[in-house]
Each structure stands twice: as C-alpha cells, then as structure tokens.
Design a protein around this motif. Structure first.
Motif, mmCIF file in Angstrom:
data_model
loop_
_atom_site.group_PDB
_atom_site.id
_atom_site.type_symbol
_atom_site.label_atom_id
_atom_site.label_comp_id
_atom_site.label_asym_id
_atom_site.label_seq_id
_atom_site.Cartn_x
_atom_site.Cartn_y
_atom_site.Cartn_z
ATOM 1 N N GLU A 109 -13.758 -26.948 23.197
ATOM 2 C CA GLU A 109 -14.725 -27.945 23.676
ATOM 3 C C GLU A 109 -14.077 -29.323 23.766
ATOM 4 O O GLU A 109 -14.295 -30.058 24.733
ATOM 5 C CB GLU A 109 -15.926 -27.987 22.741
ATOM 6 C CG GLU A 109 -17.038 -28.905 23.230
ATOM 7 C CD GLU A 109 -18.287 -28.831 22.361
ATOM 8 O OE1 GLU A 109 -19.094 -29.766 22.459
ATOM 9 O OE2 GLU A 109 -18.441 -27.860 21.606
ATOM 10 N N HIS A 112 -11.875 -29.289 26.781
ATOM 11 C CA HIS A 112 -12.667 -29.480 27.998
ATOM 12 C C HIS A 112 -12.917 -30.968 28.246
ATOM 13 O O HIS A 112 -12.749 -31.465 29.365
ATOM 14 C CB HIS A 112 -14.023 -28.760 27.872
ATOM 15 C CG HIS A 112 -14.018 -27.352 28.365
ATOM 16 N ND1 HIS A 112 -13.492 -26.323 27.620
ATOM 17 C CD2 HIS A 112 -14.470 -26.791 29.525
ATOM 18 C CE1 HIS A 112 -13.621 -25.189 28.290
ATOM 19 N NE2 HIS A 112 -14.207 -25.440 29.447
ATOM 20 N N SER A 113 -13.343 -31.666 27.192
ATOM 21 C CA SER A 113 -13.634 -33.100 27.328
ATOM 22 C C SER A 113 -12.381 -33.874 27.713
ATOM 23 O O SER A 113 -12.434 -34.786 28.545
ATOM 24 C CB SER A 113 -14.201 -33.642 26.011
ATOM 25 O OG SER A 113 -15.439 -33.039 25.710
ATOM 26 N N LYS A 116 -11.510 -33.235 31.395
ATOM 27 C CA LYS A 116 -12.422 -33.968 32.275
ATOM 28 C C LYS A 116 -12.062 -35.449 32.321
ATOM 29 O O LYS A 116 -12.083 -36.069 33.383
ATOM 30 C CB LYS A 116 -13.864 -33.781 31.809
ATOM 31 C CG LYS A 116 -14.429 -32.404 32.110
ATOM 32 C CD LYS A 116 -15.845 -32.224 31.594
ATOM 33 C CE LYS A 116 -16.854 -32.931 32.439
ATOM 34 N NZ LYS A 116 -18.244 -32.579 32.052
ATOM 35 N N GLU A 117 -11.722 -36.002 31.160
ATOM 36 C CA GLU A 117 -11.337 -37.414 31.119
ATOM 37 C C GLU A 117 -10.055 -37.654 31.895
ATOM 38 O O GLU A 117 -9.944 -38.606 32.675
ATOM 39 C CB GLU A 117 -11.176 -37.860 29.660
ATOM 40 C CG GLU A 117 -10.757 -39.316 29.493
ATOM 41 C CD GLU A 117 -11.782 -40.306 30.027
ATOM 42 O OE1 GLU A 117 -11.412 -41.470 30.252
ATOM 43 O OE2 GLU A 117 -12.958 -39.920 30.228
#
Length: 204
Positions: A109, A112-113, A116-117
């Motif tokens: 998780e 994932h963050s 995306k950043e």
C-alpha cells in the motif's frame, strides 16, 4: 481536416522526440529531487504505435505492470498513461521509500502511494516541458493506479477512448548509480488536440 497519427511525417515525429527529450530531462530533475540523489536518463525513444500494441511494450498481455492514467485538461485534452513493468515499479517504490532495491517482492500500500506520487511528479514534469515548449496550458487530473496484467490495464485505462487507434509512446530509462528504471510515457491526444500541438510547434 484534422491530423491523425497515421499521417505523421518525419519532421513531426522529430518534433515529438524533441518534446520527449525536454520532458524526460525535466522528469530526471524532478526524480533526482524526490530521491535526494542524481538520476540520469537515456535518450528517449519516441514512436507512434497502435493502441492494441501497448501490452507488447512490456512483453505480452499477461505481463504484470503498474499503469497510471491521467486526464489532460486545458488547451488540449486527452489521456496520459505512465506504464512501468512490474520489476521497475517495485524497484522504484523501494527507492522512493528509502530502502535497498530488492527489499520488496510485492507492491505494498505504501508502494502504491509512492508510485502514484512519483507518477504525478514525472507527468507534471513532462507537461511542464510541453507547456514551455508549446506555449500551451496543459493540466493533469489526479492519477489512478492499476497493478495488473498489461492486457487488463490497457482495458481499464482505455475504456472510454475507443475512437483512438494510435498513440504517441516515449520510452525512457531513469538511471542512478545502482538501478535502471524503465518506463513508458504514452500520450493519447484527441484529433483536435494533436492538431493544436503541431500548430504550436509550427510543424506542418
């Protein structure tokens, strides 16, 4: 008549490569700042490919990839797909999370963050270069990230752009002292936006 990607001539493709060079340079600078260390880039490769051929960039439709998709807003509209093969995505997540490359075996998780950043920053850097080069105002939406087989990712990110058959693909590798992160920046403009981009470049 509006230009379509089947009609691109060598001068127009060269212009796209130049935009790709500028965008990749901005992206490398942004990634360097994000990671806190120098990141180099290979010379980007720009090509026009079939939308259906996107999975072949990473092997085949069953290859695992991380795919980020953005909507383009402003003086031109369309979509951007940022595609990372599985290993590149996981290695990039390790780098962003300040842990040794190879630590992660799956995309967590937090990973994932981080992806995306990074995707937001890289795509923003590309669009900043396009804005500067073209004198246009281009903005991006908040990204969505899908981690799945390439064929499934393609269906997810292209579900409402059925009228598009060809896309602009810029292949780039970002390299630090230990790792090379390969990715694909895929521009999916609508016909009117493509025409506006080439008019701004002054290419006919």
């Amino acid at each position: 008549m509006l230009l379509n990607l089947d009609e691109i001539n060598p001068a127009q493709l060269d212009a796209l490569k130049e935009v790709g060079n500028i965008g990749a340079g901005h992206g490398a600078t942004a990634l360097s700042q994000l990671l806190g260390k120098k990141v180099f880039i290979t010379v980007p490769k720009a090509n026009v490919i079939s939308l259906a051929d996107i999975p072949r960039l990473v092997g085949d439709p069953n290859t695992l990839v991380a795919g980020l998709t953005f909507s383009i807003l402003g003086d031109a509209t369309g979509k951007i797909i940022l595609l990372f093969p599985r290993d590149s995505a996981i290695h990039l997540a390790d780098m962003l999370l300040k842990q040794p490359v190879g630590t992660s075996q799956i995309l967590t998780e937090m990973g994932h963050s981080a992806i995306k950043e990074a995707g937001n920053i890289l795509t923003g850097a590309y669009l900043s270069a396009l804005n500067e080069f073209l004198g246009m105002l281009l903005l991006i939406s908040v990204p969505s990230l899908v981690f799945d087989m390439a064929g499934a990712v393609l269906k997810t990110v292209t579900h409402n752009i059925d009228e598009i058959t060809k896309v602009i693909c810029i292949e780039t590798k970002f390299i630090d002292t230990q790792e090379a992160i390969g990715g694909y920046f895929i521009l999916v403009p609508d016909a009117a936006s493509l025409r506006a981009i080439f008019q701004a470049i002054k290419v006919k």
